[in-house]
Design a protein around this motif. Structure first.
Motif, PDB file in Angstrom:
ATOM      1  N   LYS A 168       0.795  -1.226   0.000  1.00  0.00           N
ATOM      2  CA  LYS A 168       0.000   0.000   0.000  1.00  0.00           C
ATOM      3  C   LYS A 168       0.829   1.280   0.000  1.00  0.00           C
ATOM      4  CE  LYS A 168      -3.878  -2.342   0.504  1.00  0.00           C
ATOM      5  NZ  LYS A 168      -4.905  -2.391  -0.556  1.00  0.00           N
ATOM      6  N   GLY A 169       2.121   1.171   0.304  1.00  0.00           N
ATOM      7  CA  GLY A 169       2.935   2.368   0.423  1.00  0.00           C
ATOM      8  C   GLY A 169       3.056   2.816   1.868  1.00  0.00           C
ATOM      9  N   ALA A 170       4.052   3.652   2.133  1.00  0.00           N
ATOM     10  CA  ALA A 170       4.335   4.076   3.504  1.00  0.00           C
ATOM     11  C   ALA A 170       3.189   4.852   4.125  1.00  0.00           C
ATOM     12  CB  ALA A 170       5.614   4.919   3.535  1.00  0.00           C
ATOM     13  N   HIS A 171       2.380   5.517   3.301  1.00  0.00           N
ATOM     14  CA  HIS A 171       1.282   6.317   3.828  1.00  0.00           C
ATOM     15  C   HIS A 171      -0.076   5.800   3.360  1.00  0.00           C
ATOM     16  CE1 HIS A 171       4.163   9.185   5.400  1.00  0.00           C
ATOM     17  NE2 HIS A 171       4.774   9.138   4.231  1.00  0.00           N
ATOM     18  N   GLY A 172      -0.092   4.600   2.834  1.00  0.00           N
ATOM     19  CA  GLY A 172      -1.333   4.051   2.305  1.00  0.00           C
ATOM     20  C   GLY A 172      -2.141   3.250   3.296  1.00  0.00           C
ATOM     21  N   ILE A 173      -1.621   3.096   4.508  1.00  0.00           N
ATOM     22  CA  ILE A 173      -2.327   2.328   5.533  1.00  0.00           C
ATOM     23  C   ILE A 173      -1.992   2.902   6.902  1.00  0.00           C
ATOM     24  CG2 ILE A 173      -0.474   0.597   5.687  1.00  0.00           C
ATOM     25  CD1 ILE A 173      -2.705  -1.499   6.162  1.00  0.00           C
ATOM     26  N   GLY A 174      -2.985   3.041   7.759  1.00  0.00           N
ATOM     27  CA  GLY A 174      -2.796   3.654   9.066  1.00  0.00           C
ATOM     28  C   GLY A 174      -2.454   2.659  10.153  1.00  0.00           C
ATOM     29  N   VAL A 175      -2.107   3.194  11.321  1.00  0.00           N
ATOM     30  CA  VAL A 175      -1.741   2.360  12.464  1.00  0.00           C
ATOM     31  C   VAL A 175      -2.885   1.427  12.853  1.00  0.00           C
ATOM     32  CG1 VAL A 175      -1.264   2.410  14.947  1.00  0.00           C
ATOM     33  CG2 VAL A 175      -0.004   3.914  13.402  1.00  0.00           C
ATOM     34  N   ALA A 176      -4.111   1.951  12.866  1.00  0.00           N
ATOM     35  CA  ALA A 176      -5.253   1.118  13.260  1.00  0.00           C
ATOM     36  C   ALA A 176      -5.394  -0.085  12.342  1.00  0.00           C
ATOM     37  CB  ALA A 176      -6.535   1.962  13.241  1.00  0.00           C
ATOM     38  N   ASP A 177      -5.218   0.139  11.044  1.00  0.00           N
ATOM     39  CA  ASP A 177      -5.322  -0.960  10.091  1.00  0.00           C
ATOM     40  C   ASP A 177      -4.181  -1.952  10.261  1.00  0.00           C
ATOM     41  OD1 ASP A 177      -7.667  -0.032   8.863  1.00  0.00           O
ATOM     42  OD2 ASP A 177      -6.519   1.351   7.618  1.00  0.00           O
ATOM     43  N   LEU A 178      -2.980  -1.440  10.505  1.00  0.00           N
ATOM     44  CA  LEU A 178      -1.828  -2.318  10.704  1.00  0.00           C
ATOM     45  C   LEU A 178      -2.023  -3.191  11.939  1.00  0.00           C
ATOM     46  CD1 LEU A 178       1.110   0.135   9.912  1.00  0.00           C
ATOM     47  CD2 LEU A 178       0.362  -1.805   8.527  1.00  0.00           C
ATOM     48  N   MET A 179      -2.537  -2.608  13.000  1.00  0.00           N
ATOM     49  CA  MET A 179      -2.765  -3.382  14.213  1.00  0.00           C
ATOM     50  C   MET A 179      -3.877  -4.410  13.999  1.00  0.00           C
ATOM     51  SD  MET A 179      -0.505  -2.412  16.370  1.00  0.00           S
ATOM     52  CE  MET A 179      -1.045  -2.844  18.025  1.00  0.00           C
ATOM     53  N   LYS A 180      -4.901  -4.025  13.261  1.00  0.00           N
ATOM     54  CA  LYS A 180      -5.990  -4.952  12.965  1.00  0.00           C
ATOM     55  C   LYS A 180      -5.471  -6.146  12.179  1.00  0.00           C
ATOM     56  CE  LYS A 180     -10.608  -5.137  10.924  1.00  0.00           C
ATOM     57  NZ  LYS A 180     -11.651  -4.367  10.200  1.00  0.00           N
ATOM     58  N   GLU A 181      -4.550  -5.893  11.235  1.00  0.00           N
ATOM     59  CA  GLU A 181      -3.944  -6.978  10.454  1.00  0.00           C
ATOM     60  C   GLU A 181      -3.232  -7.975  11.367  1.00  0.00           C
ATOM     61  OE1 GLU A 181      -3.746  -7.797   7.280  1.00  0.00           O
ATOM     62  OE2 GLU A 181      -4.885  -6.165   6.379  1.00  0.00           O
TER      63      GLU A 181
END
Length: 204
Positions: free
Chosen positions: A26-39
């Motif tokens: 997604k790129g360095a700014h294409g995904i937020g912390v909340a989404d990363l943690m959810k993953e």
């Protein structure tokens, strides 16, 4: 509930691994912390138990991705005759499998342009890992002085990474295949590149 240090380390590693894939996709700014943690199967609130900042996670995720590439090349070198190591690394890098799987591939073609705009701390961390990749590539060029091997390795990596970016832009048709072939030829020479086409591609 308190978790053991081992559990925290395992969770930390899982977050970094998941983030490294998603950032490359997604790129360095294409995904937020909340989404990363959810993953990673965790809540947003647990983020700061593992990282001081989003930048800290990004740096670790980049480092993880680049270390995986370097380790793959090291394994190739350990199992391939010296005179075929460079060609094998190029073959595994410039092929459709790697082109079509950015999330598990080299971080530089996926994120290099973005990293150039990041903070000095992030750029330094990325540059250090890039230099390790260059040294690993230079180790496979043994018929010249080390300084020359290093310069050739830099040129080879620049060509490989740029080729992969163009191939992904071109899609997955004949044009993209032409780009990959031209990149292999630029690094290896026409004869060696022609031989590599006949071999079954492997993931980077």
């Amino acid at each position: 509930m308190r978790y053991s240090r081992e559990h925290k380390q395992e969770t930390h590693a899982r977050i970094v691994k998941k983030a490294s894939v998603r950032l490359r996709e997604k790129g360095a700014h294409g995904i937020g912390v909340a989404d990363l943690m959810k993953e990673a199967g965790l809540t947003h609130g647990g983020f700061y138990a593992h990282f001081d900042s989003r930048e800290a996670l990004v740096i670790e995720a980049f480092a993880y991705a680049m270390d995986r590439s370097t380790e793959r090349w090291r394994k190739i070198a350990e199992t391939t005759p010296p005179n075929k190591r460079l060609a094998t690394i190029v073959e595994t890098y410039l092929n459709p499998v790697h082109r079509d799987d950015p999330g598990n591939g080299c971080a530089v073609p996926s994120l290099g342009a973005e990293i150039a705009r990041e903070s000095p701390k992030t750029r330094r961390a990325f540059a250090a890992k890039l230099e390790q990749m260059i040294d690993m590539m230079a180790d496979q060029i043994s018929d010249v002085p080390r300084k020359t091997a290093r310069r050739r390795a830099i040129a080879a990596l620049a060509t490989m990474m740029g080729t992969l970016v163009l191939a992904r832009i071109a899609g997955s048709g004949e044009f993209s295949e032409e780009v990959l072939g031209a990149g292999r030829e630029a690094v290896l020479g026409r004869a060696a590149a022609a031989k590599s086409v006949a071999k079954k591609p492997r993931a980077n």
